[in-house]
Scaffold this motif. Structure first.
Motif, PDB file in Angstrom:
ATOM      1  N   ASP A 109     -43.536  25.105  20.175  1.00  0.00           N
ATOM      2  CA  ASP A 109     -43.356  25.818  18.909  1.00  0.00           C
ATOM      3  C   ASP A 109     -42.104  26.686  18.936  1.00  0.00           C
ATOM      4  OD1 ASP A 109     -44.207  27.617  20.771  1.00  0.00           O
ATOM      5  OD2 ASP A 109     -45.843  28.450  19.576  1.00  0.00           O
ATOM      6  N   ALA A 110     -41.085  26.239  19.650  1.00  0.00           N
ATOM      7  CA  ALA A 110     -39.853  27.020  19.763  1.00  0.00           C
ATOM      8  C   ALA A 110     -39.124  27.067  18.427  1.00  0.00           C
ATOM      9  CB  ALA A 110     -38.939  26.415  20.820  1.00  0.00           C
ATOM     10  N   PRO A 111     -38.481  28.174  18.117  1.00  0.00           N
ATOM     11  CA  PRO A 111     -37.683  28.248  16.886  1.00  0.00           C
ATOM     12  C   PRO A 111     -36.472  27.324  16.972  1.00  0.00           C
ATOM     13  CG  PRO A 111     -37.330  30.186  18.247  1.00  0.00           C
ATOM     14  CD  PRO A 111     -38.455  29.431  18.882  1.00  0.00           C
ATOM     15  N   HIS A 112     -36.026  26.851  15.836  1.00  0.00           N
ATOM     16  CA  HIS A 112     -34.835  25.997  15.775  1.00  0.00           C
ATOM     17  C   HIS A 112     -33.649  26.782  16.325  1.00  0.00           C
ATOM     18  CE1 HIS A 112     -31.587  23.550  14.102  1.00  0.00           C
ATOM     19  NE2 HIS A 112     -32.488  22.591  13.895  1.00  0.00           N
ATOM     20  N   PRO A 113     -32.760  26.136  17.095  1.00  0.00           N
ATOM     21  CA  PRO A 113     -31.633  26.885  17.681  1.00  0.00           C
ATOM     22  C   PRO A 113     -30.752  27.568  16.644  1.00  0.00           C
ATOM     23  CG  PRO A 113     -31.368  24.505  17.982  1.00  0.00           C
ATOM     24  CD  PRO A 113     -32.772  24.724  17.543  1.00  0.00           C
ATOM     25  N   ASP A 114     -30.642  26.974  15.455  1.00  0.00           N
ATOM     26  CA  ASP A 114     -29.802  27.592  14.422  1.00  0.00           C
ATOM     27  C   ASP A 114     -30.379  28.910  13.911  1.00  0.00           C
ATOM     28  OD1 ASP A 114     -28.078  25.486  14.653  1.00  0.00           O
ATOM     29  OD2 ASP A 114     -28.779  24.438  12.856  1.00  0.00           O
ATOM     30  N   SER A 115     -31.682  29.135  14.155  1.00  0.00           N
ATOM     31  CA  SER A 115     -32.311  30.362  13.667  1.00  0.00           C
ATOM     32  C   SER A 115     -32.223  31.506  14.671  1.00  0.00           C
ATOM     33  CB  SER A 115     -33.787  30.095  13.345  1.00  0.00           C
ATOM     34  OG  SER A 115     -34.541  29.852  14.528  1.00  0.00           O
ATOM     35  N   ILE A 116     -31.678  31.238  15.860  1.00  0.00           N
ATOM     36  CA  ILE A 116     -31.571  32.252  16.911  1.00  0.00           C
ATOM     37  C   ILE A 116     -30.131  32.767  16.955  1.00  0.00           C
ATOM     38  CG2 ILE A 116     -31.873  32.747  19.369  1.00  0.00           C
ATOM     39  CD1 ILE A 116     -33.785  30.397  19.514  1.00  0.00           C
ATOM     40  N   PRO A 117     -29.922  34.072  16.885  1.00  0.00           N
ATOM     41  CA  PRO A 117     -28.549  34.606  16.936  1.00  0.00           C
ATOM     42  C   PRO A 117     -27.872  34.278  18.264  1.00  0.00           C
ATOM     43  CG  PRO A 117     -30.115  36.278  16.190  1.00  0.00           C
ATOM     44  CD  PRO A 117     -30.930  35.127  16.695  1.00  0.00           C
ATOM     45  N   ASP A 118     -26.569  34.142  18.229  1.00  0.00           N
ATOM     46  CA  ASP A 118     -25.805  33.917  19.453  1.00  0.00           C
ATOM     47  C   ASP A 118     -25.876  35.165  20.327  1.00  0.00           C
ATOM     48  OD1 ASP A 118     -24.981  31.365  18.740  1.00  0.00           O
ATOM     49  OD2 ASP A 118     -23.267  32.134  17.615  1.00  0.00           O
ATOM     50  N   PRO A 119     -26.237  35.006  21.632  1.00  0.00           N
ATOM     51  CA  PRO A 119     -26.298  36.170  22.510  1.00  0.00           C
ATOM     52  C   PRO A 119     -24.911  36.588  22.981  1.00  0.00           C
ATOM     53  CG  PRO A 119     -26.850  34.199  23.742  1.00  0.00           C
ATOM     54  CD  PRO A 119     -26.645  33.770  22.305  1.00  0.00           C
ATOM     55  N   ASP A 120     -24.836  37.737  23.595  1.00  0.00           N
ATOM     56  CA  ASP A 120     -23.596  38.217  24.185  1.00  0.00           C
ATOM     57  C   ASP A 120     -23.210  37.285  25.332  1.00  0.00           C
ATOM     58  OD1 ASP A 120     -21.539  39.480  25.478  1.00  0.00           O
ATOM     59  OD2 ASP A 120     -22.536  41.429  25.624  1.00  0.00           O
ATOM     60  N   PRO A 121     -22.036  36.604  25.280  1.00  0.00           N
ATOM     61  CA  PRO A 121     -21.660  35.672  26.351  1.00  0.00           C
ATOM     62  C   PRO A 121     -21.642  36.312  27.732  1.00  0.00           C
ATOM     63  CG  PRO A 121     -20.178  35.456  24.473  1.00  0.00           C
ATOM     64  CD  PRO A 121     -21.009  36.676  24.225  1.00  0.00           C
ATOM     65  N   SER A 122     -21.376  37.615  27.807  1.00  0.00           N
ATOM     66  CA  SER A 122     -21.294  38.281  29.109  1.00  0.00           C
ATOM     67  C   SER A 122     -22.639  38.374  29.802  1.00  0.00           C
ATOM     68  CB  SER A 122     -20.711  39.690  28.946  1.00  0.00           C
ATOM     69  OG  SER A 122     -21.575  40.516  28.189  1.00  0.00           O
ATOM     70  N   THR A 123     -23.738  38.194  29.048  1.00  0.00           N
ATOM     71  CA  THR A 123     -25.068  38.268  29.641  1.00  0.00           C
ATOM     72  C   THR A 123     -25.675  36.892  29.878  1.00  0.00           C
ATOM     73  OG1 THR A 123     -26.181  38.388  27.493  1.00  0.00           O
ATOM     74  CG2 THR A 123     -25.459  40.469  28.482  1.00  0.00           C
TER      75      THR A 123
END
Length: 260
Positions: free
Chosen positions: A121-135
């Motif tokens: 039941d994972a959310p669609h990837p487009d619905s998840i904000p991009d994380p901080d690349p440094s983390t």
């Protein structure tokens, strides 16, 4: 993709680039680019639309360095329903890895209702904000969107991953190659501990696919880690935005740590 590719082509040789540097030795390549290159070579030599690469196994027994790489492929059997092929990777003239791939002919599913796990039941990837690349795990080697647990967390872990660079410069990634170059992530995602980080180096990866991914994002769901006497096995189920595509499993050895 505008990031540096993992390899440049020079005749029959593949020239490793700095983007493929591995985490265990600064003079060696990451296992994921080895697996990806083997998948690239096997699909290029033997892939076709009417066959699916249903299983890829890569054994990694020597860390390749940044010398030119040659991959030799061999057709083992060509049948009406199964095509079997093998590949061997040479780094600086030394054999470093071998792979085998089963290509199975596409047909219709067998009749009947067969049990399988419930869809995640994972959310669609487009619905998840991009994380901080440094983390992100291991810097900018991947684009990731954590879903549940995260890298090294307690309990089940779920994450979306997308490749940010070409495997071979000037050659677009195919769906199969996208899975192959990502599959090595099954090892750190399954084996990393919550308090000590990653203490295992995987010696192989096997990917089973019942279909190819339809999207760039590959979902990883860590479902198993077991270890005894320094030998570990791990497994992740694999997804795309439409659902299950298969799973990846790996064997690993406890990595020797320098004395404190």
């Amino acid at each position: 993709m505008n990031e540096q590719p993992f390899f440049l082509r020079d005749g029959d040789a593949f020239l490793p680039q700095a983007s493929g540097r591995g985490p265990w030795n600064p003079q060696s390549l990451h296992g994921r680019v080895v697996i990806g290159l083997m998948g690239h070579a096997l699909e290029t030599a033997f892939g076709s639309d009417d066959f699916i690469p249903a299983r890829l196994t890569v054994d990694m027994y020597r860390l390749p360095n940044f010398d030119p790489i040659e991959v030799k492929t061999t057709l083992i059997r060509e049948g009406g329903r199964i095509r079997m092929a093998e590949a061997e990777l040479f780094s600086g003239g030394k054999s470093s890895a071998k792979a085998s791939c089963q290509f199975l002919r596409r047909t219709e599913n067998a009749p009947g209702a067969t049990w399988s796990p419930k869809p995640w039941d994972a959310p669609h990837p487009d619905s998840i904000p991009d994380p901080d690349p440094s983390t992100a795990p291991m810097g900018r080697m991947w684009a990731v969107k954590p879903i549940k647990g995260g890298f090294g967390a307690e309990g089940e872990r779920q994450i979306w991953m997308k490749e940010v660079r070409e495997l071979v410069g000037g050659v677009p990634l195919t769906p199969f190659q996208r899975v192959a170059v990502a599959a090595d992530f099954a090892s750190p995602f399954a084996h990393a501990s919550s308090d000590q980080g990653l203490g295992y180096i995987n010696t192989d990866v096997t990917v089973y696919l019942h279909r190819l991914p339809e999207s760039e994002w590959i979902g990883f769901r860590s479902v198993n880690h077991q270890a005894t006497d320094g030998v570990a096995v791990g497994e992740c189920w694999l997804y795309d935005a439409a659902g299950s595509i298969g799973f990846a499993s790996c064997a690993a050895l406890a990595q020797k740590r320098p004395p404190r």
